[in-house]
Design a protein around this motif. Structure first.
Motif, PDB file in Angstrom:
ATOM      1  N   LYS A 120     -11.005  -1.246   7.962  1.00  0.00           N
ATOM      2  CA  LYS A 120     -11.047  -1.057   6.540  1.00  0.00           C
ATOM      3  C   LYS A 120      -9.832  -0.190   6.050  1.00  0.00           C
ATOM      4  O   LYS A 120      -9.306  -0.494   4.965  1.00  0.00           O
ATOM      5  N   VAL A 121      -9.171   0.806   7.059  1.00  0.00           N
ATOM      6  CA  VAL A 121      -8.064   1.604   6.623  1.00  0.00           C
ATOM      7  C   VAL A 121      -6.796   0.661   6.459  1.00  0.00           C
ATOM      8  O   VAL A 121      -6.113   0.675   5.720  1.00  0.00           O
TER       9      VAL A 121
ATOM     10  N   GLU B 136      -7.298  -2.550   6.054  1.00  0.00           N
ATOM     11  CA  GLU B 136      -7.369  -3.315   4.691  1.00  0.00           C
ATOM     12  C   GLU B 136      -6.756  -2.528   3.519  1.00  0.00           C
ATOM     13  O   GLU B 136      -6.212  -3.144   2.536  1.00  0.00           O
ATOM     14  N   LEU B 137      -7.134  -1.362   3.367  1.00  0.00           N
ATOM     15  CA  LEU B 137      -6.816  -0.506   2.274  1.00  0.00           C
ATOM     16  C   LEU B 137      -5.322  -0.376   2.246  1.00  0.00           C
ATOM     17  O   LEU B 137      -4.463  -0.402   1.248  1.00  0.00           O
ATOM     18  N   ARG B 138      -4.607  -0.036   3.515  1.00  0.00           N
ATOM     19  CA  ARG B 138      -3.195  -0.204   3.510  1.00  0.00           C
ATOM     20  C   ARG B 138      -2.525  -1.418   2.977  1.00  0.00           C
ATOM     21  O   ARG B 138      -1.615  -1.323   2.286  1.00  0.00           O
TER      22      ARG B 138
ATOM     23  N   PHE C 142      -4.071  -3.712   1.111  1.00  0.00           N
ATOM     24  CA  PHE C 142      -4.046  -3.543  -0.372  1.00  0.00           C
ATOM     25  C   PHE C 142      -3.078  -2.788  -1.329  1.00  0.00           C
ATOM     26  O   PHE C 142      -2.879  -3.054  -2.184  1.00  0.00           O
ATOM     27  N   GLU C 143      -3.134  -1.442  -0.506  1.00  0.00           N
ATOM     28  CA  GLU C 143      -1.967  -0.622  -1.076  1.00  0.00           C
ATOM     29  C   GLU C 143      -0.624  -1.134  -1.344  1.00  0.00           C
ATOM     30  O   GLU C 143       0.141  -1.175  -2.432  1.00  0.00           O
TER      31      GLU C 143
ATOM     32  N   TYR D 264      -0.471  -3.834  -3.613  1.00  0.00           N
ATOM     33  CA  TYR D 264      -0.769  -3.395  -5.087  1.00  0.00           C
ATOM     34  C   TYR D 264       0.406  -2.679  -5.436  1.00  0.00           C
ATOM     35  O   TYR D 264       1.118  -3.113  -6.843  1.00  0.00           O
TER      36      TYR D 264
END
Length: 245
Positions: free
Chosen positions: A199-200, A202-204, A206-207, A210
């Protein structure tokens, strides 16, 4: 009551009380007292008879002799022969009674000694038997107590070994269960950690995407603004020229 040889011969003493040896001492003493009194009486009567016989002879000697007669002499006094016979019978009776009493006493003493020896032998045999029985019973009791103690000790050891095995088995099972739970918990934590790490990531990602998109969007707007800013002065100059014309 005059004492006769039959009384001495047929006398029977009672058995002594328990714990005493021989015949009853009081009865023996009483019987001997009677024998002593009777013998004393017979001796005294014998002495009296002897004294009376001697007095009669002296009286006859003191009387004057009568004149000789042609008639036959009278017979001797009838009391002399019976007195001598009585004295002789009393002496014989006294000696026989004394011998019989002595024999009876000796017999009773021998019987008492034999009975005492028999009682001592019986008591000794009974004591030896009781001692043997007590010793055998004591040895039997000691053996039984030792057997019981050995059985109880063996039972206690068996129970102790069983309890030790059960405790070790329980401890091993608990250790294995704890290790299994630890492994399961660690596996679950590893899975959660891996999931969180994904998840981290994925968030990274996505960041980053983005930010890239936001940067592109902002750069696009900035370019639009720049292009609009350069076109507006030219339009204003055209309008001013048109107005002045």
């Amino acid at each position: 009551m005059p004492l006769t040889p039959a009384d001495v011969h047929n006398v029977v003493f009672k058995k002594p009380p328990i714990g005493k040896r021989g015949y009853d001492e009081d009865e023996v003493d009483a019987f001997l007292d009677v024998v002593e009194a009777e013998l004393a009486r017979l001796i005294e009567e014998n002495n009296d008879l002897r004294g009376s016989g001697a007095g009669g002879s002296g009286a006859r000697e003191e009387r004057p002799e009568p004149a000789p007669m042609t008639v036959a002499a009278p017979p001797p006094p009838p009391t002399q022969a019976p007195a001598a016979q009585v004295r002789e019978d009393d002496a014989i009776r006294a000696s026989r009674m004394l011998a019989l009493a002595t024999e009876t006493a000796e017999r009773h003493v021998n019987e008492a000694k034999a009975q005492a020896d028999q009682m001592v032998g019986t008591a000794k045999s009974s004591s030896d038997r009781m001692m043997s029985e007590a010793r055998a019973k004591s040895e039997q009791m000691v053996g039984e107590a030792k057997s019981r103690a050995d059985a109880m000790l063996g039972d206690a050891r068996t129970r102790a070994d069983t309890m030790e095995r059960e405790a070790r088995a329980k401890a091993t099972a608990l250790a294995q269960d704890a290790e299994r739970k630890h492994v399961e918990a660690m596996g679950s934590l590893e899975e959660k950690r891996a999931s969180l790490e994904r998840k981290v990531d994925e968030l990274r990602t996505f960041e980053r995407e983005y930010r890239t998109r936001l940067r592109s969007y902002l750069e696009s707007h900035l370019r639009d603004l720049d292009s609009r800013g350069s076109a507006e002065p030219a339009f204003n100059s055209r309008q001013s020229q048109h107005v002045s014309a």
